[in-house]
Design an enzyme around this catalytic site. Structure first.
Site, mmCIF file in Angstrom:
data_model
loop_
_atom_site.group_PDB
_atom_site.id
_atom_site.type_symbol
_atom_site.label_atom_id
_atom_site.label_comp_id
_atom_site.label_asym_id
_atom_site.label_seq_id
_atom_site.Cartn_x
_atom_site.Cartn_y
_atom_site.Cartn_z
ATOM 1 N N ARG A 122 -76.330 -10.778 8.814
ATOM 2 C CA ARG A 122 -76.632 -10.745 8.045
ATOM 3 C C ARG A 122 -78.250 -9.417 7.998
ATOM 4 N NH1 ARG A 122 -75.787 -15.961 7.553
ATOM 5 N NH2 ARG A 122 -74.329 -16.293 6.135
ATOM 6 N N LYS A 144 -81.632 4.808 3.328
ATOM 7 C CA LYS A 144 -80.196 3.998 3.052
ATOM 8 C C LYS A 144 -79.941 4.518 3.271
ATOM 9 C CE LYS A 144 -81.653 6.316 -1.468
ATOM 10 N NZ LYS A 144 -81.488 7.801 -2.681
ATOM 11 N N GLU A 186 -81.915 21.200 2.712
ATOM 12 C CA GLU A 186 -83.089 20.206 2.922
ATOM 13 C C GLU A 186 -84.358 20.449 3.365
ATOM 14 O OE1 GLU A 186 -81.136 17.665 1.338
ATOM 15 O OE2 GLU A 186 -79.140 17.908 1.115
ATOM 16 N N LYS A 226 -90.713 13.775 3.303
ATOM 17 C CA LYS A 226 -89.877 12.652 2.994
ATOM 18 C C LYS A 226 -90.590 11.310 2.842
ATOM 19 C CE LYS A 226 -85.208 11.574 2.149
ATOM 20 N NZ LYS A 226 -83.893 10.067 3.117
ATOM 21 N N GLU A 236 -86.291 3.377 -5.323
ATOM 22 C CA GLU A 236 -85.818 4.869 -6.308
ATOM 23 C C GLU A 236 -85.936 3.965 -7.734
ATOM 24 O OE1 GLU A 236 -83.101 7.295 -5.061
ATOM 25 O OE2 GLU A 236 -83.041 7.914 -6.491
ATOM 26 N N ARG A 243 -88.612 9.536 -5.306
ATOM 27 C CA ARG A 243 -87.730 9.242 -5.264
ATOM 28 C C ARG A 243 -86.424 11.002 -5.333
ATOM 29 N NH1 ARG A 243 -85.994 5.914 0.014
ATOM 30 N NH2 ARG A 243 -84.576 6.904 0.866
ATOM 31 N N ASN A 247 -83.358 14.669 -5.034
ATOM 32 C CA ASN A 247 -82.286 15.234 -5.635
ATOM 33 C C ASN A 247 -82.493 16.978 -5.864
ATOM 34 O OD1 ASN A 247 -81.122 13.377 -4.982
ATOM 35 N ND2 ASN A 247 -81.724 12.033 -7.194
ATOM 36 N N HIS A 250 -80.204 18.438 -5.792
ATOM 37 C CA HIS A 250 -78.629 17.923 -6.058
ATOM 38 C C HIS A 250 -77.219 17.846 -7.343
ATOM 39 C CE1 HIS A 250 -80.243 17.766 -2.192
ATOM 40 N NE2 HIS A 250 -79.530 16.380 -2.016
ATOM 41 N N HIS A 254 -73.961 18.371 -6.012
ATOM 42 C CA HIS A 254 -72.736 17.654 -6.086
ATOM 43 C C HIS A 254 -71.893 17.787 -7.567
ATOM 44 C CE1 HIS A 254 -75.787 14.338 -5.267
ATOM 45 N NE2 HIS A 254 -75.020 14.859 -3.964
ATOM 46 N N HIS A 267 -71.962 19.805 2.410
ATOM 47 C CA HIS A 267 -73.206 19.394 1.698
ATOM 48 C C HIS A 267 -74.295 21.053 0.826
ATOM 49 C CE1 HIS A 267 -75.428 16.733 -1.023
ATOM 50 N NE2 HIS A 267 -76.260 16.945 -0.011
HETATM 51 N N1 LIG Z 1 -78.880 8.103 4.186
HETATM 52 C C1 LIG Z 1 -79.647 9.741 3.456
HETATM 53 O O1 LIG Z 1 -80.245 9.370 2.837
HETATM 54 C C2 LIG Z 1 -78.968 10.338 3.688
HETATM 55 C C3 LIG Z 1 -79.282 11.999 2.630
HETATM 56 C C4 LIG Z 1 -78.803 12.966 2.933
HETATM 57 C C5 LIG Z 1 -77.918 12.991 3.234
HETATM 58 N N2 LIG Z 1 -76.768 12.050 4.337
HETATM 59 C C6 LIG Z 1 -75.362 11.904 4.068
HETATM 60 O O2 LIG Z 1 -75.577 12.626 5.770
HETATM 61 C C7 LIG Z 1 -73.781 12.703 5.870
HETATM 62 C C8 LIG Z 1 -74.143 14.681 6.362
HETATM 63 O O3 LIG Z 1 -74.992 14.427 7.060
HETATM 64 P P1 LIG Z 1 -74.402 15.573 8.787
HETATM 65 O O4 LIG Z 1 -75.083 16.955 7.817
HETATM 66 O O5 LIG Z 1 -75.317 14.975 9.631
HETATM 67 O O6 LIG Z 1 -73.127 15.473 8.803
HETATM 68 P P2 LIG Z 1 -72.945 14.781 10.085
HETATM 69 O O7 LIG Z 1 -73.158 13.862 10.662
HETATM 70 O O8 LIG Z 1 -70.696 14.861 9.244
HETATM 71 O O9 LIG Z 1 -72.174 15.436 10.770
HETATM 72 C C9 LIG Z 1 -72.056 17.299 11.170
HETATM 73 C C10 LIG Z 1 -71.422 16.949 12.554
HETATM 74 O O10 LIG Z 1 -71.768 18.128 13.248
HETATM 75 C C11 LIG Z 1 -70.927 16.990 14.428
HETATM 76 N N3 LIG Z 1 -72.697 17.214 15.315
HETATM 77 C C12 LIG Z 1 -73.852 15.562 15.149
HETATM 78 N N4 LIG Z 1 -73.969 16.472 15.875
HETATM 79 C C13 LIG Z 1 -73.750 17.283 17.222
HETATM 80 C C14 LIG Z 1 -74.578 18.286 17.885
HETATM 81 N N5 LIG Z 1 -75.316 17.950 18.320
HETATM 82 N N6 LIG Z 1 -73.769 19.399 18.489
HETATM 83 C C15 LIG Z 1 -72.773 19.812 18.248
HETATM 84 N N7 LIG Z 1 -71.855 18.578 16.992
HETATM 85 C C16 LIG Z 1 -73.007 18.109 16.736
HETATM 86 C C17 LIG Z 1 -70.656 16.001 13.929
HETATM 87 O O11 LIG Z 1 -69.659 15.749 14.695
HETATM 88 C C18 LIG Z 1 -69.777 16.729 12.380
HETATM 89 O O12 LIG Z 1 -68.855 16.994 12.715
HETATM 90 C C19 LIG Z 1 -73.268 12.854 4.428
HETATM 91 O O13 LIG Z 1 -72.605 11.630 4.226
HETATM 92 C C20 LIG Z 1 -74.590 12.816 3.184
HETATM 93 O O14 LIG Z 1 -74.782 11.591 2.425
HETATM 94 C C21 LIG Z 1 -77.664 10.445 3.331
#
Ligand SMILES: NC(=O)c1ccc[n+]([C@@H]2O[C@H](COP(=O)([O-])OP(=O)(O)OC[C@H]3O[C@@H](n4cnc5c(N)ncnc54)[C@H](O)[C@@H]3O)[C@@H](O)[C@H]2O)c1
Length: 366
Positions: A122, A144, A186, A226, A236, A243, A247, A250, A254, A267
């Site tokens: 939990r 999030k 971003e 942020k 949000e 918050r 977007n 976005h 999206h 993305h």
């Molecule tokens: N929680 C939030 O507020 C929030 C905000 C924006 C996005 N997101 C989420 O984040 C995700 C996208 O995150 P992302 O763009 O980091 O993608 P990701 O986590 O898929 O990483 C991108 C790629 O980079 C590789 N990688 C990571 N670090 C590395 C490094 N130092 N060296 C070599 N390779 C590396 C990973 O294996 C992957 O292939 C989505 O699921 C999205 O929904 C969440």
């Protein structure tokens, strides 16, 4: 040993936490692990698989022999099966309520491990160790967490703030250039909504590689933006602004991701086009001028991000995808528009024909 000061703090009352950025982040992380060990706390390190290969030595150096759970790279890991995998690894490592998880990877690992931490027993504490630019400037901050359903992205999750964020910018050196550019979307978004000076800085000299000495400072600045938005509207719920400002671009982005097929655009690449469209929408509403739109387009392009669709997509499908977006409120799409570079607001009641026209400017077909 003297205490390592954080680069900034996210102030959320009893859920406040420090963010460490740059060379001092690794030392702060080691100190935290030592202190957990000294207290006899059990921890599990949840690591992205590709990162484990690319940064094996650095991870061994940071985490030593602590138990690890590997997460296959890619968006498809944000699922119930991987949630079970992480929670079972936590149970096998006999993590109790005083234990903690470390999420080491990009946004995928952070969202998944964060949600595991929110639900295991939990809720137990977790630490973010972001290793992509996107995770450092965006997803590791704000609490999030969640996973996807076949019906849509991020449909199951929880707000669960990390106990600390350690952004070791040196780890970005193995990040593929395309992923670095995606994270820049971003950064540009943050500059557009809240930091005109940062926008000028990117305009004068684009940030294109992880070895750029300005990187730790720029990451810190983004985390501060942020953090300020999250502090003002943690869950949000604000009717206007808050918050939702995060977007910007976005709703358009999206739609591109959904219609092109997930994975066709990263993305951040879809957001690149989305930011240009958000600029054009703001100009159509006479909030900013055409010259400002051109400046936005130039900065997006200088980050090696697309400013137009790579191949034409049907306008009606893009519109339809926009109306299905999670951000649609009482049947109305809530857009974020710019009042100026560095200042944004939310708006409703945009006539659909205007959005159709805007799509046509990016190479969509009627
Ligand atoms: N929680 C939030 O507020 C929030 C905000 C924006 C996005 N997101 C989420 O984040 C995700 C996208 O995150 P992302 O763009 O980091 O993608 P990701 O986590 O898929 O990483 C991108 C790629 O980079 C590789 N990688 C990571 N670090 C590395 C490094 N130092 N060296 C070599 N390779 C590396 C990973 O294996 C992957 O292939 C989505 O699921 C999205 O929904 C969440």
């Amino acid at each position: 040993m003297s205490e390592i000061l954080p680069s900034l703090t996210v102030s959320l009352g009893e859920r406040s936490y420090p963010i460490f950025v740059g060379p001092s982040a690794a030392s702060a992380l080691r100190a935290r692990i030592e202190s957990l060990r000294a207290k006899g706390r059990r921890v599990l390190v949840v690591v992205d698989e590709a990162l484990a290969l690319a940064q094996g030595t650095a991870l061994d150096d940071l985490f030593g022999d602590l138990p690890r759970a590997l997460v296959p790279s890619g968006e498809t890991s944000k699922n119930f099966h991987m949630l079970e995998h992480v929670c079972r690894a936590a149970a096998q490592a006999r993590i109790d309520r005083k234990g903690a998880l470390f999420a080491v990877g990009g946004g995928v690992t952070g969202d998944l491990a964060g949600f595991a931490a929110a639900s295991y027993l939990r809720g137990i504490p977790f630490f973010q160790v972001p290793t992509t630019l996107l995770a450092m400037v965006d997803s590791s901050v704000g609490g999030k967490t969640g996973i996807n359903l076949p019906e849509g992205k991020n449909l199951v999750g929880a707000f669960h703030q990390p106990a600390a964020v350690f952004a070791c910018t040196g780890l970005l050196e193995t990040l593929p250039p395309r992923e670095f550019s995606a994270g820049m979307a971003e950064v540009i978004k943050h500059a557009l909504i809240a930091d005109a000076e940062l926008f000028d800085l990117l305009e004068k000299q684009p940030l294109q590689t992880p070895t750029d000495p300005r990187l730790p400072g720029i990451v810190t600045r983004n985390c501060a933006i942020k953090a300020a938005v999250v502090q003002s509207d943690e869950r949000e719920q604000a009717v206007e602004g808050g918050r939702a400002l995060l977007n910007l671009g976005h709703t358009f982005g999206h739609a591109i991701e959904a219609v092109a097929g997930y994975g066709t655009y990263l993305h951040g690449e879809a957001i690149g086009v989305g930011l240009v469209l958000a600029g054009r929408l703001s100009a159509a509403l006479e909030l900013i001028d055409q010259d400002t739109v051109r400046r936005i387009e130039t900065v997006v392009a200088s980050a090696n991000l697309p400013t137009r669709l790579r191949t034409p997509l049907p306008t009606d499908q893009l519109w339809e995808a926009m109306t299905r977006d999670k951000k649609v409120d009482a049947g109305e799409i809530r857009f974020v528009v710019l009042k100026d570079i560095g200042s944004a607001r939310t708006t409703r009641s945009i006539p659909p024909p205007l959005i159709h026209q805007l799509w046509l400017t990016t190479g969509a077909h009627p």
